[in-house]
Design a protein around this motif. Structure first.
Motif, PDB file in Angstrom:
ATOM      1  N   GLY A   1     -11.561   0.439  15.852  1.00 13.15           N
ATOM      2  CA  GLY A   1     -12.364  -0.689  16.332  1.00 13.15           C
ATOM      3  C   GLY A   1     -12.369  -0.810  17.843  1.00 13.15           C
ATOM      4  N   ILE A   2     -11.201  -0.817  18.452  1.00 15.23           N
ATOM      5  CA  ILE A   2     -11.117  -0.974  19.903  1.00 15.23           C
ATOM      6  C   ILE A   2     -11.656   0.264  20.611  1.00 15.23           C
ATOM      7  N   SER A   3     -11.373   1.447  20.037  1.00 18.86           N
ATOM      8  CA  SER A   3     -11.851   2.674  20.679  1.00 18.86           C
ATOM      9  C   SER A   3     -13.369   2.750  20.669  1.00 18.86           C
ATOM     10  N   VAL A   4     -14.010   2.291  19.597  1.00 16.99           N
ATOM     11  CA  VAL A   4     -15.472   2.280  19.543  1.00 16.99           C
ATOM     12  C   VAL A   4     -16.032   1.346  20.608  1.00 16.99           C
ATOM     13  N   ALA A   5     -15.419   0.166  20.748  1.00 16.50           N
ATOM     14  CA  ALA A   5     -15.882  -0.791  21.763  1.00 16.50           C
ATOM     15  C   ALA A   5     -15.736  -0.215  23.168  1.00 16.50           C
ATOM     16  N   GLN A   6     -14.607   0.429  23.434  1.00 13.90           N
ATOM     17  CA  GLN A   6     -14.388   1.011  24.757  1.00 13.90           C
ATOM     18  C   GLN A   6     -15.360   2.162  25.025  1.00 13.90           C
ATOM     19  N   ALA A   7     -15.640   2.947  23.975  1.00 11.08           N
ATOM     20  CA  ALA A   7     -16.564   4.068  24.148  1.00 11.08           C
ATOM     21  C   ALA A   7     -17.994   3.593  24.352  1.00 11.08           C
ATOM     22  N   ALA A   8     -18.354   2.486  23.703  1.00 14.31           N
ATOM     23  CA  ALA A   8     -19.727   1.986  23.785  1.00 14.31           C
ATOM     24  C   ALA A   8     -20.003   1.246  25.080  1.00 14.31           C
ATOM     25  N   LEU A   9     -18.975   0.669  25.705  1.00 15.44           N
ATOM     26  CA  LEU A   9     -19.181  -0.189  26.875  1.00 15.44           C
ATOM     27  C   LEU A   9     -19.905   0.510  28.029  1.00 15.44           C
ATOM     28  N   PRO A  10     -19.518   1.722  28.446  1.00 19.52           N
ATOM     29  CA  PRO A  10     -20.249   2.353  29.562  1.00 19.52           C
ATOM     30  C   PRO A  10     -21.722   2.590  29.249  1.00 19.52           C
ATOM     31  N   THR A  11     -22.013   3.018  28.009  1.00 22.30           N
ATOM     32  CA  THR A  11     -23.406   3.252  27.623  1.00 22.30           C
ATOM     33  C   THR A  11     -24.187   1.950  27.602  1.00 22.30           C
ATOM     34  N   LEU A  12     -23.589   0.913  27.020  1.00 20.17           N
ATOM     35  CA  LEU A  12     -24.254  -0.384  26.979  1.00 20.17           C
ATOM     36  C   LEU A  12     -24.492  -0.927  28.389  1.00 20.17           C
ATOM     37  N   SER A  13     -23.518  -0.752  29.273  1.00 21.26           N
ATOM     38  CA  SER A  13     -23.657  -1.246  30.649  1.00 21.26           C
ATOM     39  C   SER A  13     -24.788  -0.519  31.371  1.00 21.26           C
ATOM     40  N   GLN A  14     -24.869   0.786  31.173  1.00 25.79           N
ATOM     41  CA  GLN A  14     -25.927   1.549  31.814  1.00 25.79           C
ATOM     42  C   GLN A  14     -27.299   1.140  31.296  1.00 25.79           C
ATOM     43  N   GLN A  15     -27.401   0.990  29.974  1.00 22.43           N
ATOM     44  CA  GLN A  15     -28.681   0.607  29.388  1.00 22.43           C
ATOM     45  C   GLN A  15     -29.082  -0.799  29.798  1.00 22.43           C
TER      46      GLN A  15
ATOM     47  N   GLN B   1     -32.335  -2.118  32.033  1.00 19.68           N
ATOM     48  CA  GLN B   1     -33.215  -2.973  31.228  1.00 19.68           C
ATOM     49  C   GLN B   1     -33.850  -2.201  30.065  1.00 19.68           C
ATOM     50  N   ASP B   2     -33.125  -1.195  29.581  1.00 20.53           N
ATOM     51  CA  ASP B   2     -33.583  -0.423  28.423  1.00 20.53           C
ATOM     52  C   ASP B   2     -33.007  -1.074  27.167  1.00 20.53           C
ATOM     53  N   MET B   3     -33.599  -2.189  26.771  1.00 13.96           N
ATOM     54  CA  MET B   3     -33.010  -2.991  25.713  1.00 13.96           C
ATOM     55  C   MET B   3     -33.205  -2.386  24.325  1.00 13.96           C
TER      56      MET B   3
END
Length: 260
Positions: A39-53, A57-59
């Motif tokens: 759970g935590i590893s998925v959140a940490q892995a997703a954060l950089p991608t989500l921040s970039q998107q 403004q690539d929602m």
């Protein structure tokens, strides 16, 4: 803060019974294992991608990444929850029951573990949803959800600890985490222009649920067998069920494994 409150209330032996603090500690450590690994590893892995998107403004891509992360956690947390409920007692006995950790200790720890397990999916999803808000430079909304969850946790502790003892404290934590998760999804859905989480995740949840049901039947049928047999067989059977039911995240992992 909620951990401090839970610990204080667990020390009230005349309500929850002797050994409540230790039972909550060991039960929470077992729940943290799948949460920390996945759970935590998925959140940490997703954060950089989500921040970039979010910065671009690539929602549409932001939504796709967020939903993919939530689906990925379902694949692990749902069967893990069921496994902890059905096999919690033998797991606790195998890992901890020796010396001063008696059969009574195993009983109350596995009882707390069962109620903690109900909230495992919410514990994991909260990490991902909070990461989504942080990627949009919004730290206030997660704090609001956390404050609501803390208030609910305290109230539910005081209500549930009387009929359920130490299990009531664990159940209160699971329920308050679920509340936080629901609030975050609701606010994030509005923020993302009406993203319907229930509709987007319904089919994956049904498929994972069906595979988990198959696993649960095996767990019950092999309850008297050695623990490693029940756990190992359950994992294999669940994986096969996910492949047959076209659970995309498991298929992706299978393809990656074949390439190695």
């Amino acid at each position: 803060a909620s951990v401090l409150v839970d610990t204080m209330l667990a020390s009230l032996a005349f309500i929850v019974g002797e050994g409540g603090v230790a039972a909550l500690y060991y039960a929470s450590r077992l729940v943290q294992l799948p949460l920390g690994i996945f759970g935590i590893s998925v959140a940490q892995a997703a954060l950089p991608t989500l921040s970039q998107q979010a910065s671009l403004q690539d929602m549409d891509s932001f939504k796709a990444t967020l939903l993919s992360a939530l689906r990925a956690t379902l694949v692990i947390t749902i069967p893990a929850s069921v496994g902890l409920v059905l096999l919690g007692r033998p797991i606790v006995e195998t890992l901890f029951q020796r010396g001063e950790f008696t059969a009574y200790s195993s009983e109350i720890t596995s009882f707390a573990l069962m109620f903690y397990a109900f909230g495992l999916w919410a514990f994991a999803w909260n990490k991902i949803l909070v990461a989504a808000f942080h990627s949009m430079k919004d730290t206030r909304t997660p704090v609001k959800a956390g404050a609501a969850a803390l208030g609910a946790n305290i109230a539910l502790n005081l209500i549930l600890m009387w009929p359920l003892g130490i299990g009531g404290l664990a159940l209160a934590t699971a329920c308050s985490s679920t509340l936080s998760c629901v609030l975050l999804m609701r606010w994030l859905g509005v923020r993302l222009q009406g993203l319907n989480f229930a509709q987007a995740l319904r089919v994956p949840l049904m498929r994972v649920g069906a595979a988990t049901l198959l696993m649960a039947v095996f767990c019950v049928a092999t309850a008297e067998k050695p623990l490693f047999f029940s756990i190992g067989g359950s994992i294999v059977l669940y994986g096969v069920g996910c492949v047959l039911l076209n659970v995309e995240e498991v298929k992706v992992l299978t393809r990656k494994w074949r390439r190695t």
